[in-house]
Scaffold this motif. Structure first.
Motif, PDB file in Angstrom:
ATOM      1  N   GLU A  31      52.994  49.192  31.144  1.00  0.00           N
ATOM      2  CA  GLU A  31      54.150  48.534  31.764  1.00  0.00           C
ATOM      3  C   GLU A  31      53.901  48.057  33.184  1.00  0.00           C
ATOM      4  O   GLU A  31      54.121  46.901  33.503  1.00  0.00           O
ATOM      5  N   VAL A  32      53.425  48.959  34.046  1.00  0.00           N
ATOM      6  CA  VAL A  32      53.249  48.592  35.451  1.00  0.00           C
ATOM      7  C   VAL A  32      52.256  47.431  35.565  1.00  0.00           C
ATOM      8  O   VAL A  32      52.471  46.468  36.287  1.00  0.00           O
ATOM      9  N   TRP A  33      51.156  47.544  34.829  1.00  0.00           N
ATOM     10  CA  TRP A  33      50.127  46.496  34.829  1.00  0.00           C
ATOM     11  C   TRP A  33      49.820  46.154  33.372  1.00  0.00           C
ATOM     12  O   TRP A  33      50.158  46.927  32.458  1.00  0.00           O
ATOM     13  N   ARG A  34      49.232  44.996  33.163  1.00  0.00           N
ATOM     14  CA  ARG A  34      48.755  44.706  31.808  1.00  0.00           C
ATOM     15  C   ARG A  34      47.439  43.940  31.896  1.00  0.00           C
ATOM     16  O   ARG A  34      47.423  42.810  32.371  1.00  0.00           O
ATOM     17  N   GLY A  35      46.369  44.552  31.423  1.00  0.00           N
ATOM     18  CA  GLY A  35      45.054  43.917  31.435  1.00  0.00           C
ATOM     19  C   GLY A  35      44.037  44.750  32.189  1.00  0.00           C
ATOM     20  O   GLY A  35      44.356  45.358  33.210  1.00  0.00           O
ATOM     21  N   ALA A  36      42.798  44.790  31.669  1.00  0.00           N
ATOM     22  CA  ALA A  36      41.705  45.512  32.333  1.00  0.00           C
ATOM     23  C   ALA A  36      40.419  44.736  32.093  1.00  0.00           C
ATOM     24  O   ALA A  36      40.324  43.951  31.155  1.00  0.00           O
ATOM     25  N   MET A  37      39.427  44.969  32.962  1.00  0.00           N
ATOM     26  CA  MET A  37      38.111  44.341  32.789  1.00  0.00           C
ATOM     27  C   MET A  37      37.172  45.316  32.089  1.00  0.00           C
ATOM     28  O   MET A  37      37.335  46.532  32.175  1.00  0.00           O
ATOM     29  N   PRO A  41      44.547  45.424  37.592  1.00  0.00           N
ATOM     30  CA  PRO A  41      45.326  45.023  38.765  1.00  0.00           C
ATOM     31  C   PRO A  41      46.317  46.125  39.125  1.00  0.00           C
ATOM     32  O   PRO A  41      46.685  46.922  38.260  1.00  0.00           O
ATOM     33  N   GLU A  42      46.733  46.150  40.384  1.00  0.00           N
ATOM     34  CA  GLU A  42      47.716  47.166  40.785  1.00  0.00           C
ATOM     35  C   GLU A  42      48.955  47.080  39.915  1.00  0.00           C
ATOM     36  O   GLU A  42      49.467  48.073  39.453  1.00  0.00           O
ATOM     37  N   GLU A  43      49.420  45.832  39.735  1.00  0.00           N
ATOM     38  CA  GLU A  43      50.605  45.667  38.896  1.00  0.00           C
ATOM     39  C   GLU A  43      50.589  44.280  38.268  1.00  0.00           C
ATOM     40  O   GLU A  43      49.854  43.398  38.686  1.00  0.00           O
ATOM     41  N   ASN A  44      51.389  44.143  37.222  1.00  0.00           N
ATOM     42  CA  ASN A  44      51.575  42.876  36.506  1.00  0.00           C
ATOM     43  C   ASN A  44      50.342  42.401  35.730  1.00  0.00           C
ATOM     44  O   ASN A  44      49.372  43.116  35.594  1.00  0.00           O
ATOM     45  N   TRP A  45      50.457  41.185  35.264  1.00  0.00           N
ATOM     46  CA  TRP A  45      49.521  40.644  34.261  1.00  0.00           C
ATOM     47  C   TRP A  45      48.170  40.224  34.832  1.00  0.00           C
ATOM     48  O   TRP A  45      48.102  39.620  35.901  1.00  0.00           O
ATOM     49  N   MET A  46      47.118  40.504  34.054  1.00  0.00           N
ATOM     50  CA  MET A  46      45.785  39.969  34.369  1.00  0.00           C
ATOM     51  C   MET A  46      45.101  39.523  33.092  1.00  0.00           C
ATOM     52  O   MET A  46      45.151  40.225  32.085  1.00  0.00           O
ATOM     53  N   ASN A  47      44.432  38.320  33.116  1.00  0.00           N
ATOM     54  CA  ASN A  47      43.485  38.001  32.058  1.00  0.00           C
ATOM     55  C   ASN A  47      42.106  37.700  32.649  1.00  0.00           C
ATOM     56  O   ASN A  47      41.574  38.549  33.361  1.00  0.00           O
ATOM     57  N   ASP A  48      41.507  36.577  32.363  1.00  0.00           N
ATOM     58  CA  ASP A  48      40.070  36.347  32.624  1.00  0.00           C
ATOM     59  C   ASP A  48      39.574  36.724  34.031  1.00  0.00           C
ATOM     60  O   ASP A  48      40.238  36.430  35.023  1.00  0.00           O
ATOM     61  N   PRO A  49      38.326  37.229  34.097  1.00  0.00           N
ATOM     62  CA  PRO A  49      37.648  37.306  35.398  1.00  0.00           C
ATOM     63  C   PRO A  49      37.305  35.896  35.867  1.00  0.00           C
ATOM     64  O   PRO A  49      36.937  35.046  35.052  1.00  0.00           O
ATOM     65  N   ASN A  50      37.450  35.624  37.133  1.00  0.00           N
ATOM     66  CA  ASN A  50      37.171  34.299  37.693  1.00  0.00           C
ATOM     67  C   ASN A  50      36.340  34.439  38.971  1.00  0.00           C
ATOM     68  O   ASN A  50      36.331  35.504  39.589  1.00  0.00           O
TER      69      ASN A  50
END
Ligand code: FRU
Length: 517
Positions: free
Chosen positions: A325-331, A45-54
């Motif tokens: 820091e800026v983002w957290r999480g990747a696919m 994500p550009e910024e902040n938290w990401m978890n599961d693909p939906n």
């Protein structure tokens, strides 16, 4: 005004307007994707938290990827659905948030389908459109709908939500994955409940009937089950011989510790899933620590016919602490799923990076064919190669194998490195990673993740390395290890290591991989 002067004034105006537009567009962008650890060919994500693909769905030439997102912070929190669109599953365009929390609850994981025949009645004008089916997490966990009449650009929640109410006896009741079941002509939902998968059926996505349940005492049971997916695959590419694959994730106690993905192969008749395995057999989809909440695209174009999965490349053990820091999480990189019969005659899931990967290949950094490599040659082999994001392919003679492999993202002082190797004594493929002292963030991160490889003459590895991950596909994708890594920016050395006299390399090719941003 003199002609020269006039042109000067016009040029100044044009340049000023261009600069202003450039400045404004950069203001709108919160990142230029060059931060340390920022994945260059994986979605983040550009910024902040990401978890599961939906809500992964293909519609009118576009792949949609929604994701669990906290737009307010870089740790898990109130869940929204973030959104991105792609034409090739490689380059993604970020879109505004698709679904926001409401009076029923926050928006947990779920799926999306194309309602081709307007079974919902939501699309009276066009006769078709996109429907998302997701978990509302509030007072209990219930299942709800949202729909889009403009190719996923804007979403409206169904006014009759929830369509499946929460059940106080099932606190963990979530992550509906819906597909159209051709033979019985109805929608089928797979959804997890505690340590089981429940199946529901519907003719309109609104009214659902309970069909059956699967999972009691089956496979890995150490943690709560989440994010199921069910699909049919051809065996060894033969469309007349198929099996059903039930993929389901487990929140804790997976093969590399913490969360991970398992699967069952069996039959599904539109009502009941019957597994081919003994209850105690566990099939891991990935032997690394960072492959979770995998989901496959719905409605892939029929002429394509592939089943493509993407997972959240992380682990609940430390997801909130990884040092970005800026983002957290990747696919993960998108994977094509197949069924193949292995050398023991067993049917297994095999996974390989989608072929669109080729479009990212840059410079060929190294090539070697049919060469015997001894200890001293091995040391020199990759000494001049510097690479941070790359694809490495090797096919090597296994009869002559001793312990062999690669050290990648290595620093000059050798303190920083990740090892990917094969130990012939134990027949194990492994990835060994460690976090640098200066970024220490979790007691669960360091370690060796491994899998035993069945006998064969050769060992083939396809390895994808990005700024903060490695994905290792062995033996045509029969075994996969996906791990996050957090190397320093200038740790770009590579080494081929060999603990034994010599090995025969059929082929070793390294390509740099280009950024998708
Ligand atoms: C899996 C999961 C899902 C849930 C979502 C919440 O990682 O726990 O079960 O819907 O994350 O963000």
């Amino acid at each position: 005004m003199k002609k020269g002067r006039f042109y000067l004034v016009i040029s100044v105006i044009v340049v000023s307007i261009s600069l202003a537009i450039f400045w404004a567009s950069n203001l709108a962008l919160s990142t230029d994707y060059t931060e340390q650890y920022r994945p260059q060919f994986h979605f983040s994500p550009e910024e902040n938290w990401m978890n599961d693909p939906n809500g992964m769905v293909y519609y009118e030439g576009e792949y949609h990827l929604f994701y669990q997102h906290n737009p307010h912070d870089n740790v898990w929190g109130p869940m929204y659905w973030g959104h991105a669109i792609s034409k090739d599953m490689i380059e993604w365009e970020h879109r505004p948030i698709a679904l926001e929390p409401d009076e029923i609850g926050t928006i947990f994981s779920g799926s999306a389908v194309v309602d081709w025949n307007n079974s919902t009645g939501f699309f009276d004008e066009k006769g078709e459109g996109l429907v998302a089916i997701f978990t509302h997490a509030g007072d209990g966990q219930s299942q709800s709908l949202a729909y889009s009449k403009d190719k996923g650009r804007t979403w409206e929640k169904y006014e009759g939500n929830p369509v499946i109410p929460s059940d106080p006896t099932i606190p963990d009741f979530r992550d509906p994955k819906v597909f159209w079941h051709d033979d019985t002509e109805k929608w089928v939902m797979a959804i997890t409940a505690g340590k089981k998968v429940l199946f529901y059926g519907s003719h309109n996505l609104i009214e659902w009937d309970f069909l059956s349940e699967f999972g009691k005492g089956m496979g890995a049971q150490a943690g709560v089950w989440e994010c199921p997916d069910l699909f049919e695959l051809a065996i060894d590419g033969d469309p007349d011989h198929t099996k059903w694959v039930l993929q389901v994730d487990i929140g804790d106690g997976a093969i590399a510790g913490g969360s991970g993905a398992q699967y069952f192969i069996g039959e599904f008749d539109g009502t009941t899933f019957v597994s081919d395995h003994d209850p105690e057999q566990i099939n891991w989809l990935d032997y690394g620590a960072d492959f979770y909440a995998a989901q496959s695209f719905s409605d892939m174009p029929t002429e394509d016919g592939r089943r493509v999965m993407i997972a959240w490349m992380n682990n609940w053990l430390y997801a909130n602490q990884v040092p970005t820091e800026v983002w957290r999480g990747a696919m993960s990189f998108p994977r094509e799923m197949q069924l193949m019969t292995d050398s023991m005659g067993e049917i297994k899931v095999a996974q390989k990076p989608i072929e669109e990967l080729n479009s990212l290949r840059g410079e060929q950094l190294f090539y070697l064919e049919n060469e015997k490599v001894d200890q001293s040659f091995a040391k020199e082999l990759l000494a001049d190669i510097k690479a941070d994001t790359f694809e490495l392919f090797i096919e090597i003679d296994r009869n002559s194998l001793s312990d062999v492999g690669f050290k990648i993202r290595q620093s000059d002082n050798l303190e920083d490195e990740t090892q990917i190797g094969f130990s012939s004594e134990t027949n194990e493929l492994f990835v060994e990673r460690r976090q640098l002292d200066e970024i220490y963030f979790s007691p669960y991160f360091n370690g060796r993740h491994k899998v035993e490889i069945a006998n064969s003459n050769t060992l083939t590895l396809q390895i994808l390395v990005d700024q903060s991950s490695v994905e290792v596909f062995a033996q045509d994708g029969q075994y996969v290890i996906t791990d996050l890594i957090f190397p320093n920016e200038d740790s770009v050395n590579m080494e081929f290591f060999l603990e034994g006299e010599e090995v025969f390399i059929h082929n070793l090719t390294i390509h740099s991989l280009q950024s998708i941003w």
